[in-house]
Design a protein around this motif. Structure first.
Motif, PDB file in Angstrom:
ATOM      1  N   THR A  30       0.857  -1.172   0.000  1.00 59.24           N
ATOM      2  CA  THR A  30       0.000   0.000   0.000  1.00 59.24           C
ATOM      3  C   THR A  30       0.895   1.224   0.000  1.00 59.24           C
ATOM      4  OG1 THR A  30      -1.764  -1.143   1.189  1.00 59.24           O
ATOM      5  CG2 THR A  30      -1.787   1.265   1.270  1.00 59.24           C
ATOM      6  N   THR A  31       0.554   2.171  -0.850  1.00 61.20           N
ATOM      7  CA  THR A  31       1.342   3.390  -0.951  1.00 61.20           C
ATOM      8  C   THR A  31       0.415   4.592  -1.053  1.00 61.20           C
ATOM      9  OG1 THR A  31       3.177   4.450  -2.125  1.00 61.20           O
ATOM     10  CG2 THR A  31       1.547   3.280  -3.471  1.00 61.20           C
ATOM     11  N   GLU A  32       0.875   5.711  -0.530  1.00 58.57           N
ATOM     12  CA  GLU A  32       0.113   6.953  -0.636  1.00 58.57           C
ATOM     13  C   GLU A  32       0.863   7.879  -1.574  1.00 58.57           C
ATOM     14  OE1 GLU A  32      -1.039  10.544   2.313  1.00 58.57           O
ATOM     15  OE2 GLU A  32      -1.742   8.543   2.920  1.00 58.57           O
ATOM     16  N   LEU A  33       0.176   8.298  -2.636  1.00 63.76           N
ATOM     17  CA  LEU A  33       0.760   9.191  -3.622  1.00 63.76           C
ATOM     18  C   LEU A  33       0.415  10.635  -3.278  1.00 63.76           C
ATOM     19  CD1 LEU A  33       2.330   7.634  -5.865  1.00 63.76           C
ATOM     20  CD2 LEU A  33       0.437   6.307  -5.043  1.00 63.76           C
ATOM     21  N   ALA A  34       1.017  11.557  -3.990  1.00 60.67           N
ATOM     22  CA  ALA A  34       0.850  12.983  -3.697  1.00 60.67           C
ATOM     23  C   ALA A  34      -0.574  13.487  -3.935  1.00 60.67           C
ATOM     24  CB  ALA A  34       1.830  13.807  -4.532  1.00 60.67           C
ATOM     25  N   SER A  35      -1.286  12.876  -4.869  1.00 61.63           N
ATOM     26  CA  SER A  35      -2.622  13.345  -5.223  1.00 61.63           C
ATOM     27  C   SER A  35      -3.392  12.203  -5.886  1.00 61.63           C
ATOM     28  CB  SER A  35      -2.529  14.523  -6.195  1.00 61.63           C
ATOM     29  OG  SER A  35      -1.932  14.092  -7.408  1.00 61.63           O
ATOM     30  N   PHE A  36      -4.682  12.414  -6.074  1.00 61.84           N
ATOM     31  CA  PHE A  36      -5.478  11.418  -6.784  1.00 61.84           C
ATOM     32  C   PHE A  36      -4.986  11.231  -8.219  1.00 61.84           C
ATOM     33  CE2 PHE A  36      -9.361  10.195  -9.189  1.00 61.84           C
ATOM     34  CZ  PHE A  36      -9.525   8.937  -8.629  1.00 61.84           C
ATOM     35  N   PRO A  37      -4.712  12.321  -8.962  1.00 55.06           N
ATOM     36  CA  PRO A  37      -4.180  12.113 -10.316  1.00 55.06           C
ATOM     37  C   PRO A  37      -2.850  11.337 -10.317  1.00 55.06           C
ATOM     38  CG  PRO A  37      -5.025  14.333 -10.140  1.00 55.06           C
ATOM     39  CD  PRO A  37      -5.031  13.745  -8.735  1.00 55.06           C
ATOM     40  N   ALA A  38      -1.994  11.557  -9.331  1.00 51.45           N
ATOM     41  CA  ALA A  38      -0.734  10.807  -9.256  1.00 51.45           C
ATOM     42  C   ALA A  38      -1.014   9.327  -8.998  1.00 51.45           C
ATOM     43  CB  ALA A  38       0.164  11.377  -8.161  1.00 51.45           C
ATOM     44  N   ALA A  39      -2.007   9.046  -8.172  1.00 50.75           N
ATOM     45  CA  ALA A  39      -2.376   7.646  -7.913  1.00 50.75           C
ATOM     46  C   ALA A  39      -2.875   6.982  -9.190  1.00 50.75           C
ATOM     47  CB  ALA A  39      -3.433   7.582  -6.812  1.00 50.75           C
ATOM     48  N   ILE A  40      -3.706   7.680  -9.928  1.00 54.47           N
ATOM     49  CA  ILE A  40      -4.226   7.135 -11.191  1.00 54.47           C
ATOM     50  C   ILE A  40      -3.091   6.950 -12.193  1.00 54.47           C
ATOM     51  CG2 ILE A  40      -5.750   7.588 -13.159  1.00 54.47           C
ATOM     52  CD1 ILE A  40      -7.160   6.700 -10.535  1.00 54.47           C
ATOM     53  N   ASP A  41      -2.156   7.887 -12.226  1.00 52.09           N
ATOM     54  CA  ASP A  41      -1.003   7.757 -13.116  1.00 52.09           C
ATOM     55  C   ASP A  41      -0.203   6.498 -12.768  1.00 52.09           C
ATOM     56  OD1 ASP A  41       0.907   8.451 -15.100  1.00 52.09           O
ATOM     57  OD2 ASP A  41       2.125   9.488 -13.589  1.00 52.09           O
ATOM     58  N   ALA A  42       0.044   6.273 -11.493  1.00 55.21           N
ATOM     59  CA  ALA A  42       0.775   5.070 -11.070  1.00 55.21           C
ATOM     60  C   ALA A  42       0.025   3.812 -11.492  1.00 55.21           C
ATOM     61  CB  ALA A  42       1.003   5.092  -9.560  1.00 55.21           C
TER      62      ALA A  42
END
Length: 96
Positions: A30-42
């Motif tokens: 589980t990882t937390e990205l900087a933003s929702f768009p960054a999560a979707i990009d990952a």
């Protein structure tokens, strides 16, 4: 042919994958990205690699928190394919 890893082999592999843990017949991160768009990009980048490898993780997205779960479903557990793909997921997450 891909074979299930022994408990000892899984433990050894996880020592080299510090962000991952065993979850029953799978490994997950589980990882937390900087933003929702960054999560979707990952997720999109992992999806591209998964398609190329024909090895598809279970993915759960909760705002900017993403959980990747790897198991070789056709074998009913954890194989070298999962360990190798976990390293690819780590590469993607570190680049986003």
């Amino acid at each position: 042919m891909t074979e299930l890893l022994s408990d000892e082999s899984i433990d050894e592999a996880l020592r080299t994958l510090p962000e991952w843990r065993r979850a029953g017949d799978a490994i997950e991160r589980t990882t937390e990205l900087a933003s929702f768009p960054a999560a979707i990009d990952a997720v999109n980048r992992v999806a591209e690699r998964a398609e190329a490898a024909n090895h598809h993780p279970d993915i759960d997205i909760r705002w900017r928190t993403v959980t990747f779960r790897l198991s070789t479903h056709s074998h009913g557990g954890i194989t070298d394919k999962d360990v190798a793909f976990a390293r690819e997921v780590d590469e993607v997450v570190s680049s986003v």
